[in-house]
Design a protein around this motif. Structure first.
Motif, mmCIF file in Angstrom:
data_model
loop_
_atom_site.group_PDB
_atom_site.id
_atom_site.type_symbol
_atom_site.label_atom_id
_atom_site.label_comp_id
_atom_site.label_asym_id
_atom_site.label_seq_id
_atom_site.Cartn_x
_atom_site.Cartn_y
_atom_site.Cartn_z
ATOM 1 N N GLU A 108 0.832 -1.210 0.000
ATOM 2 C CA GLU A 108 0.000 0.000 0.000
ATOM 3 C C GLU A 108 0.864 1.256 0.000
ATOM 4 O O GLU A 108 0.531 2.254 -0.658
ATOM 5 C CB GLU A 108 -0.940 -0.004 1.210
ATOM 6 C CG GLU A 108 -2.068 -1.020 1.090
ATOM 7 C CD GLU A 108 -3.132 -0.859 2.173
ATOM 8 O OE1 GLU A 108 -3.079 0.136 2.929
ATOM 9 O OE2 GLU A 108 -4.021 -1.721 2.258
ATOM 10 N N LEU A 109 1.984 1.214 0.721
ATOM 11 C CA LEU A 109 2.892 2.365 0.731
ATOM 12 C C LEU A 109 3.424 2.646 -0.673
ATOM 13 O O LEU A 109 3.557 3.807 -1.070
ATOM 14 C CB LEU A 109 4.056 2.118 1.684
ATOM 15 C CG LEU A 109 5.100 3.237 1.731
ATOM 16 C CD1 LEU A 109 4.509 4.514 2.322
ATOM 17 C CD2 LEU A 109 6.334 2.810 2.508
ATOM 18 N N VAL A 110 3.744 1.580 -1.417
ATOM 19 C CA VAL A 110 4.228 1.754 -2.795
ATOM 20 C C VAL A 110 3.285 2.665 -3.568
ATOM 21 O O VAL A 110 3.719 3.608 -4.260
ATOM 22 C CB VAL A 110 4.367 0.392 -3.503
ATOM 23 C CG1 VAL A 110 4.555 0.578 -5.015
ATOM 24 C CG2 VAL A 110 5.534 -0.399 -2.925
ATOM 25 N N ILE A 220 11.058 2.990 -7.722
ATOM 26 C CA ILE A 220 10.561 3.130 -6.350
ATOM 27 C C ILE A 220 11.151 2.016 -5.498
ATOM 28 O O ILE A 220 11.066 0.833 -5.845
ATOM 29 C CB ILE A 220 9.009 3.150 -6.313
ATOM 30 C CG1 ILE A 220 8.527 3.313 -4.880
ATOM 31 C CG2 ILE A 220 8.393 1.936 -6.981
ATOM 32 C CD1 ILE A 220 7.103 3.812 -4.765
ATOM 33 N N ASN A 221 11.776 2.402 -4.400
ATOM 34 C CA ASN A 221 12.489 1.450 -3.557
ATOM 35 C C ASN A 221 11.896 1.427 -2.155
ATOM 36 O O ASN A 221 12.093 2.348 -1.365
ATOM 37 C CB ASN A 221 13.970 1.823 -3.484
ATOM 38 C CG ASN A 221 14.767 0.845 -2.631
ATOM 39 O OD1 ASN A 221 14.331 -0.273 -2.372
ATOM 40 N ND2 ASN A 221 15.936 1.272 -2.186
ATOM 41 N N THR A 222 11.172 0.358 -1.836
ATOM 42 C CA THR A 222 10.697 0.131 -0.470
ATOM 43 C C THR A 222 11.319 -1.157 0.061
ATOM 44 O O THR A 222 10.793 -1.775 0.987
ATOM 45 C CB THR A 222 9.159 0.042 -0.417
ATOM 46 O OG1 THR A 222 8.720 -0.972 -1.327
ATOM 47 C CG2 THR A 222 8.521 1.366 -0.780
ATOM 48 N N ALA A 223 12.442 -1.548 -0.547
ATOM 49 C CA ALA A 223 13.128 -2.781 -0.153
ATOM 50 C C ALA A 223 14.254 -2.456 0.818
ATOM 51 O O ALA A 223 14.016 -2.266 2.009
ATOM 52 C CB ALA A 223 13.638 -3.499 -1.397
ATOM 53 N N ARG A 224 15.481 -2.365 0.310
ATOM 54 C CA ARG A 224 16.652 -2.076 1.130
ATOM 55 C C ARG A 224 17.525 -1.032 0.435
ATOM 56 O O ARG A 224 17.723 -1.083 -0.773
ATOM 57 C CB ARG A 224 17.477 -3.353 1.364
ATOM 58 C CG ARG A 224 16.813 -4.339 2.335
ATOM 59 C CD ARG A 224 16.884 -3.810 3.754
ATOM 60 N NE ARG A 224 16.312 -4.715 4.732
ATOM 61 C CZ ARG A 224 15.060 -4.674 5.173
ATOM 62 N NH1 ARG A 224 14.222 -3.786 4.677
ATOM 63 N NH2 ARG A 224 14.647 -5.511 6.091
ATOM 64 N N ASP A 248 11.372 4.878 0.606
ATOM 65 C CA ASP A 248 11.064 5.079 2.021
ATOM 66 C C ASP A 248 12.301 4.771 2.864
ATOM 67 O O ASP A 248 12.212 4.553 4.065
ATOM 68 C CB ASP A 248 9.857 4.235 2.465
ATOM 69 C CG ASP A 248 10.199 2.775 2.707
ATOM 70 O OD1 ASP A 248 11.074 2.250 1.983
ATOM 71 O OD2 ASP A 248 9.602 2.148 3.596
ATOM 72 N N ILE A 249 13.485 4.781 2.210
ATOM 73 C CA ILE A 249 14.743 4.564 2.914
ATOM 74 C C ILE A 249 15.675 5.701 2.545
ATOM 75 O O ILE A 249 16.187 5.743 1.425
ATOM 76 C CB ILE A 249 15.411 3.231 2.514
ATOM 77 C CG1 ILE A 249 14.378 2.117 2.424
ATOM 78 C CG2 ILE A 249 16.517 2.860 3.471
ATOM 79 C CD1 ILE A 249 14.531 1.228 1.247
ATOM 80 N N LYS A 250 15.873 6.630 3.434
ATOM 81 C CA LYS A 250 16.679 7.811 3.119
ATOM 82 C C LYS A 250 18.085 7.391 2.704
ATOM 83 O O LYS A 250 18.791 6.703 3.451
ATOM 84 C CB LYS A 250 16.747 8.750 4.317
ATOM 85 C CG LYS A 250 17.452 10.072 4.015
ATOM 86 C CD LYS A 250 17.351 11.045 5.169
ATOM 87 C CE LYS A 250 15.979 11.679 5.229
ATOM 88 N NZ LYS A 250 15.922 12.806 6.182
ATOM 89 N N PRO A 251 18.532 7.787 1.511
ATOM 90 C CA PRO A 251 19.883 7.418 1.057
ATOM 91 C C PRO A 251 20.968 8.096 1.878
ATOM 92 O O PRO A 251 20.740 9.127 2.515
ATOM 93 C CB PRO A 251 19.922 7.925 -0.393
ATOM 94 C CG PRO A 251 18.499 8.192 -0.771
ATOM 95 C CD PRO A 251 17.794 8.538 0.496
ATOM 96 N N ASP A 252 22.176 7.528 1.822
ATOM 97 C CA ASP A 252 23.317 8.192 2.453
ATOM 98 C C ASP A 252 23.532 9.552 1.808
ATOM 99 O O ASP A 252 23.923 10.514 2.468
ATOM 100 C CB ASP A 252 24.588 7.341 2.290
ATOM 101 C CG ASP A 252 24.526 6.061 3.109
ATOM 102 O OD1 ASP A 252 23.801 6.045 4.127
ATOM 103 O OD2 ASP A 252 25.198 5.089 2.745
ATOM 104 N N LYS A 269 11.923 8.344 7.654
ATOM 105 C CA LYS A 269 12.337 7.046 8.181
ATOM 106 C C LYS A 269 11.672 5.958 7.348
ATOM 107 O O LYS A 269 10.733 6.212 6.610
ATOM 108 C CB LYS A 269 11.899 6.893 9.646
ATOM 109 C CG LYS A 269 12.607 7.838 10.597
ATOM 110 C CD LYS A 269 12.181 7.564 12.033
ATOM 111 C CE LYS A 269 12.914 8.475 13.001
ATOM 112 N NZ LYS A 269 12.518 8.220 14.409
ATOM 113 N N LYS A 270 12.170 4.735 7.503
ATOM 114 C CA LYS A 270 11.578 3.621 6.756
ATOM 115 C C LYS A 270 10.149 3.409 7.221
ATOM 116 O O LYS A 270 9.886 3.262 8.415
ATOM 117 C CB LYS A 270 12.394 2.341 6.937
ATOM 118 C CG LYS A 270 11.891 1.205 6.065
ATOM 119 C CD LYS A 270 13.012 0.278 5.656
ATOM 120 C CE LYS A 270 12.523 -0.865 4.777
ATOM 121 N NZ LYS A 270 11.824 -0.424 3.577
ATOM 122 N N MET A 271 9.205 3.402 6.266
ATOM 123 C CA MET A 271 7.789 3.435 6.607
ATOM 124 C C MET A 271 7.014 2.187 6.181
ATOM 125 O O MET A 271 5.838 2.073 6.481
ATOM 126 C CB MET A 271 7.138 4.653 5.938
ATOM 127 C CG MET A 271 7.677 5.995 6.404
ATOM 128 S SD MET A 271 7.396 6.289 8.157
ATOM 129 C CE MET A 271 5.609 6.321 8.200
#
Length: 305
Positions: A108-110, A220-224, A248-252, A269-271
């Motif tokens: 759903e976030l995707v 779109i990246n909601t993995a790692r 949903d993963i803030k990059p370095d 933050k990761k959501m």
């Protein structure tokens, strides 16, 4: 048996009560370590624990060495790269995850992120629709299948690639199976990443792969975070002003990506698993798996065999 729930980011109270009911109902003792601020607190708490439930908390060799009685660690969620699984294996500690419990929440976030992206982050300018677009799903596991289900409701044309999932299984779900990652990126308008961070996948989403996307492509990246080669993606986005990256993963390199105004978005933050339902489901599943291990020797969800 003593079961420690160690969560820097705690479970919701209703999830904790569900965990307590399962653990204490089986005659075991439940101990909570919530909102801890120093790893020393975890090292002290785990010393006499027989079982450990964590979320994104790191279970390092130091933690495992401190836990003399530890027999099983369960990660309440699908990803388990926060746990040193090989070191745990060497110490005879079973490591499990709870696959599928967060999958609908992530899926759903995707689409929450995708609608935001194709509508230009609601900046008042005309955007595009998802209907009729080609969506590529990289890895067709629990999350990928839920993404496909929702995508059909949007009227999208859905494609998938998974090196470990047979073509006929993908196509039975009404999804087009492609032969390679390259084919997925070449064919699709949007690619959603659902691969784990492994030796094979780390840094695999790179300049050459993403560069094959059509004009206006969205990743779109909601993995790692580790699966994306950030320097190469930055280079590509500098050269191609049509590409978007949503995560949903803030990059370095968050500050560097932020310069691509209107083409990049990251949640703070990761959501993916941050819903009440997923929180409850994963926590209770972890408790049930610990009970099954102690009562029946069940290791169905072991990831470090």
């Amino acid at each position: 048996m003593k079961v420690l729930v160690a969560t820097e980011k705690p479970f919701a109270p209703v999830a904790v009560e569900g965990i307590r009911k399962e653990i204490e109902g089986a005659g075991n003792e439940l101990v909570l370590l919530e909102k801890y601020t120093d790893v020393a607190q975890l090292l002290a708490a785990v010393k006499d624990a027989d079982a450990l439930i964590v979320r994104s908390d790191k279970v390092t060799p130091a933690v495992l060495d401190a836990a003399a009685n530890l027999k099983i660690v369960v990660r309440a969620g699908a990803g388990y790269d926060n746990i040193d699984t090989e070191y745990a294996k060497g110490k005879g500690v079973v490591v499990e995850n709870t696959p599928g419990q967060n999958s609908n929440a992530v899926a759903e976030l995707v689409f929450g992120l995708l609608v935001y992206a194709v509508r230009n982050f609601y900046n008042g300018k005309a955007g595009t629709e998802l209907k009729g677009k080609k969506l590529g799903i990289l890895a067709f596991g629990n999350v990928g299948r839920n993404v496909a289900r929702i995508a059909k409701g949007f009227g999208m044309d859905v494609y998938a690639y998974d090196a470990f999932c047979p073509k006929d299984v993908i196509e039975e779900s009404g999804v087009h199976a492609v032969g390679s990652q390259d084919d997925l990126f070449k064919e699709c308008d949007i690619v959603s990443l659902h691969i784990p961070a492994t030796a094979e996948t780390r840094q695999s989403i790179n300049y050459a792969l993403v560069g094959q996307m059509k004009k206006g492509g969205i990743v779109i990246n909601t993995a790692r975070k580790e699966v994306v080669n950030e320097p190469e993606l930055l280079k590509l986005m500098s050269e191609r002003e049509d590409l978007k990256y949503i995560t949903d993963i803030k990059p370095d390199a968050d500050a560097d990506f932020a310069k691509f105004e209107g083409r990049y978005f990251s949640t703070p933050k990761k959501m993916g698993a941050q819903t009440a339902e997923a929180n409850i489901n994963a926590g209770i599943a972890a408790a049930k798996q610990i009970n099954a291990y102690f009562n029946e020797g069940c290791t169905k969800f072991q990831v470090n065999k």
